[in-house]
Design an enzyme around this catalytic site. Structure first.
Site, PDB file in Angstrom:
ATOM      1  N   ARG A 197       0.856  -1.184   0.000  1.00 34.17           N
ATOM      2  CA  ARG A 197       0.000   0.000   0.000  1.00 34.17           C
ATOM      3  C   ARG A 197       0.894   1.237   0.000  1.00 34.17           C
ATOM      4  O   ARG A 197       1.975   1.233   0.609  1.00 34.17           O
ATOM      5  CB  ARG A 197      -0.905   0.040   1.239  1.00 34.17           C
ATOM      6  CG  ARG A 197      -2.120  -0.867   1.194  1.00 34.17           C
ATOM      7  CD  ARG A 197      -3.118  -0.475   0.101  1.00 34.17           C
ATOM      8  NE  ARG A 197      -4.325  -1.284   0.123  1.00 34.17           N
ATOM      9  CZ  ARG A 197      -4.564  -2.317  -0.696  1.00 34.17           C
ATOM     10  NH1 ARG A 197      -3.690  -2.668  -1.612  1.00 34.17           N
ATOM     11  NH2 ARG A 197      -5.712  -2.983  -0.614  1.00 34.17           N
ATOM     12  N   HIS A 222      -1.678  -0.433  -9.807  1.00 36.21           N
ATOM     13  CA  HIS A 222      -2.366  -1.312  -8.844  1.00 36.21           C
ATOM     14  C   HIS A 222      -2.909  -2.573  -9.530  1.00 36.21           C
ATOM     15  O   HIS A 222      -4.109  -2.847  -9.511  1.00 36.21           O
ATOM     16  CB  HIS A 222      -3.497  -0.557  -8.122  1.00 36.21           C
ATOM     17  CG  HIS A 222      -3.876  -1.183  -6.808  1.00 36.21           C
ATOM     18  ND1 HIS A 222      -4.215  -0.464  -5.685  1.00 36.21           N
ATOM     19  CD2 HIS A 222      -3.962  -2.490  -6.438  1.00 36.21           C
ATOM     20  CE1 HIS A 222      -4.502  -1.293  -4.690  1.00 36.21           C
ATOM     21  NE2 HIS A 222      -4.352  -2.543  -5.134  1.00 36.21           N
TER      22      HIS A 222
HETATM   23  P1  NDP Z   1      -2.072 -10.611   5.808  1.00 29.70           P
HETATM   24  O1  NDP Z   1      -2.973  -9.948   6.780  1.00 29.70           O
HETATM   25  O2  NDP Z   1      -2.203 -12.080   5.602  1.00 29.70           O
HETATM   26  O3  NDP Z   1      -0.549 -10.322   6.188  1.00 29.70           O
HETATM   27  C1  NDP Z   1      -0.111  -9.115   6.702  1.00 29.70           C
HETATM   28  C2  NDP Z   1       1.299  -9.304   7.211  1.00 29.70           C
HETATM   29  O4  NDP Z   1       1.791  -8.050   7.662  1.00 29.70           O
HETATM   30  C3  NDP Z   1       1.375 -10.271   8.403  1.00 29.70           C
HETATM   31  O5  NDP Z   1       2.529 -11.063   8.294  1.00 29.70           O
HETATM   32  C4  NDP Z   1       1.511  -9.330   9.589  1.00 29.70           C
HETATM   33  O6  NDP Z   1       2.232  -9.867  10.686  1.00 29.70           O
HETATM   34  C5  NDP Z   1       2.312  -8.210   8.977  1.00 29.70           C
HETATM   35  N1  NDP Z   1       2.149  -6.988   9.752  1.00 29.70           N
HETATM   36  C6  NDP Z   1       1.018  -6.289   9.994  1.00 29.70           C
HETATM   37  N2  NDP Z   1       1.273  -5.216  10.768  1.00 29.70           N
HETATM   38  C7  NDP Z   1       2.601  -5.250  11.038  1.00 29.70           C
HETATM   39  C8  NDP Z   1       3.473  -4.432  11.779  1.00 29.70           C
HETATM   40  N3  NDP Z   1       3.015  -3.350  12.435  1.00 29.70           N
HETATM   41  N4  NDP Z   1       4.777  -4.765  11.848  1.00 29.70           N
HETATM   42  C9  NDP Z   1       5.241  -5.868  11.216  1.00 29.70           C
HETATM   43  N5  NDP Z   1       4.459  -6.700  10.467  1.00 29.70           N
HETATM   44  C10 NDP Z   1       3.158  -6.383  10.386  1.00 29.70           C
HETATM   45  O7  NDP Z   1      -2.277  -9.839   4.431  1.00 29.70           O
HETATM   46  P2  NDP Z   1      -2.032 -10.365   2.946  1.00 29.70           P
HETATM   47  O8  NDP Z   1      -0.723 -11.021   2.884  1.00 29.70           O
HETATM   48  O9  NDP Z   1      -3.201 -11.116   2.467  1.00 29.70           O
HETATM   49  O10 NDP Z   1      -2.022  -8.974   2.153  1.00 29.70           O
HETATM   50  C11 NDP Z   1      -1.059  -7.992   2.463  1.00 29.70           C
HETATM   51  C12 NDP Z   1      -1.409  -6.686   1.789  1.00 29.70           C
HETATM   52  O11 NDP Z   1      -1.178  -6.770   0.400  1.00 29.70           O
HETATM   53  C13 NDP Z   1      -2.889  -6.281   1.865  1.00 29.70           C
HETATM   54  O12 NDP Z   1      -3.209  -5.731   3.112  1.00 29.70           O
HETATM   55  C14 NDP Z   1      -2.986  -5.279   0.749  1.00 29.70           C
HETATM   56  O13 NDP Z   1      -2.666  -4.005   1.245  1.00 29.70           O
HETATM   57  C15 NDP Z   1      -1.901  -5.734  -0.246  1.00 29.70           C
HETATM   58  N6  NDP Z   1      -2.470  -6.259  -1.492  1.00 29.70           N
HETATM   59  C16 NDP Z   1      -2.153  -5.619  -2.663  1.00 29.70           C
HETATM   60  C17 NDP Z   1      -2.611  -6.089  -3.865  1.00 29.70           C
HETATM   61  C18 NDP Z   1      -2.219  -5.419  -5.132  1.00 29.70           C
HETATM   62  O14 NDP Z   1      -2.729  -5.778  -6.191  1.00 29.70           O
HETATM   63  N7  NDP Z   1      -1.318  -4.452  -5.103  1.00 29.70           N
HETATM   64  C19 NDP Z   1      -3.457  -7.278  -3.944  1.00 29.70           C
HETATM   65  C20 NDP Z   1      -3.728  -7.883  -2.676  1.00 29.70           C
HETATM   66  C21 NDP Z   1      -3.242  -7.377  -1.494  1.00 29.70           C
HETATM   67  P3  NDP Z   1       1.692 -11.130  11.496  1.00 29.70           P
HETATM   68  O15 NDP Z   1       1.797 -12.295  10.541  1.00 29.70           O
HETATM   69  O16 NDP Z   1       2.636 -11.248  12.615  1.00 29.70           O
HETATM   70  O17 NDP Z   1       0.279 -10.820  11.870  1.00 29.70           O
HETATM   71  C1  OXD Z   2      -6.396  -6.043  -2.468  1.00 27.87           C
HETATM   72  C2  OXD Z   2      -5.886  -5.290  -3.617  1.00 27.87           C
HETATM   73  O1  OXD Z   2      -6.231  -5.576  -1.337  1.00 27.87           O
HETATM   74  O2  OXD Z   2      -6.213  -5.666  -4.763  1.00 27.87           O
HETATM   75  O3  OXD Z   2      -6.988  -7.121  -2.666  1.00 27.87           O
HETATM   76  O4  OXD Z   2      -5.130  -4.323  -3.437  1.00 27.87           O
END
Ligand code: NDP
Ligand code: OXD
Length: 311
Positions: free
Chosen positions: A226, A274
């Site tokens: 993001r 995106h």
């Molecule tokens: P998850 O919720 O499965 O994973 C998030 C990860 O971030 C976890 O490992 C979590 O740690 C870690 N995290 C959260 N907060 C912190 C912090 N303060 N410090 C350190 N680590 C942290 O999400 P996804 O993997 O499914 O997706 C991740 C992001 O990808 C989405 O939120 C979205 O913003 C982005 N995305 C973008 C897309 C695109 O097309 N560009 C498509 C899909 C998603 P922990 O495991 O310890 O909880």
């Molecule tokens: C999602 C994305 O969060 O597409 O799924 O960014």
């Protein structure tokens, strides 16, 4: 009793989702389902929610059992005070596969130094073979569904892969870091950094002037996570100063990225609109249907959002 499922999305999404969702409901054994974009709020049982939906006030949806977000990221809805029922987010194999492909492709571009040969207007013959993946350190910041899948895929290529997250992970071939001290170590190793953190108050400006300076000179940043994960001014300064080597950015604080944003014209920035991983109706409908099946069977929902953590 009819099960009323509202697709809260812009009209253009309806032709994409109507067929796949109805097929997935049937496959999940859900009968007498009415899927529509215009159901009286008090009759709605489940809300399938697209982040660009106009629906912002959930108060009238008095009997709804859950809001099922079509995106993985929930920053646009997680803080909504009118939403008091469970909120789930999208986890599906299509989304994960898309992210693996996009991340590995862009990591390979930087690892192999492909640009030098794709753009070589002077036809310079200057052999400079790339390092092997074994000798390249890639760090994935955010080791959730997508980050851990990307880290595993990169480890299979042979990269020296580390991951940083809130909690410690055990993933074959991946060194795990967590917490504030772990962040510092991870940054110092990040020749290529992949950002897959969610957008929360705690992750805002994870890459800022101080943390960018901890990364190795010439490092590449790849951000499909993001926009707010990066302090844009600090990144531009670091690129101009020759510290960070390149940034490939798929997500931005403002989307679409304004046409006059400095990222567009910057020679060390690649902008993608995106598209890293798309929620595809064919796959995401299966996740939605499974959660509705669970809701109806009294089983726990999958992929529940932790409202206090914000993801
Ligand atoms: P998850 O919720 O499965 O994973 C998030 C990860 O971030 C976890 O490992 C979590 O740690 C870690 N995290 C959260 N907060 C912190 C912090 N303060 N410090 C350190 N680590 C942290 O999400 P996804 O993997 O499914 O997706 C991740 C992001 O990808 C989405 O939120 C979205 O913003 C982005 N995305 C973008 C897309 C695109 O097309 N560009 C498509 C899909 C998603 P922990 O495991 O310890 O909880
Ligand atoms: C999602 C994305 O969060 O597409 O799924 O960014």
């Amino acid at each position: 009793m009819t099960l009323n499922i509202l697709l809260a999305a812009k009209e253009e999404r309806w032709p994409l989702y109507e067929g796949p969702l109805n097929d997935a409901f049937k496959a999940a054994g859900l009968v007498d389902v009415h899927l529509a974009t215009d159901i009286a709020p008090s009759d709605v049982d489940y809300i399938v929610y697209a982040p660009n939906s106009d629906l912002k006030d959930f108060t009238p949806y008095t009997k709804a059992k859950a809001v099922l977000n079509l995106w993985a990221g929930v920053e646009g809805i997680v803080g909504n005070q009118t939403l008091t029922i469970p909120l789930t987010r999208m986890v599906d194999p299509g989304l994960t596969q898309g992210m693996i492909e996009w991340v590995c492709g862009h990591v390979m571009r930087h690892h192999l130094g492909m640009d030098a040969h794709i753009n070589n207007p002077t036809h310079e013959w200057a052999p400079s073979p790339p390092a092997l993946a074994w000798d390249r350190s890639v760090v994935v910041f955010g080791m959730g569904e997508l980050g851990s899948a990307c880290a595993s895929a990169l480890a299979k290529f042979g990269f020296n892969v580390s991951g940083w997250s809130r909690s410690e992970k055990t993933i074959e071939g991946v060194t795990s870091y967590h917490g504030a001290q772990g962040l510092k170590t991870a940054l110092t190793k990040a020749e290529i950094a992949v950002l897959l953190l969610p957008d929360t108050a705690a992750t805002n400006n994870t890459l800022n002037g101080e943390t960018l300076a901890m990364m190795p000179k010439g490092a590449a940043i790849i951000n499909p996570g993001r926009g707010p994960l990066i302090d844009d001014d600090a990144l531009l300064q670091s690129l101009d100063a020759g510290h960070i080597g390149h940034a490939t950015l798929d997500t931005f604080r403002i989307e679409p990225l304004p046409t006059d944003h400095p990222y567009w014209a910057h020679p060390k920035v690649t902008v993608t609109p995106h598209i890293a991983a798309e929620t595809r109706a064919k796959y995401s409908s299966l996740t939605i249907a499974e959660n509705i099946r669970r809701g109806q069977a009294g089983e726990p929902f999958l992929h529940l959002v932790d409202r206090s953590a914000g993801y």
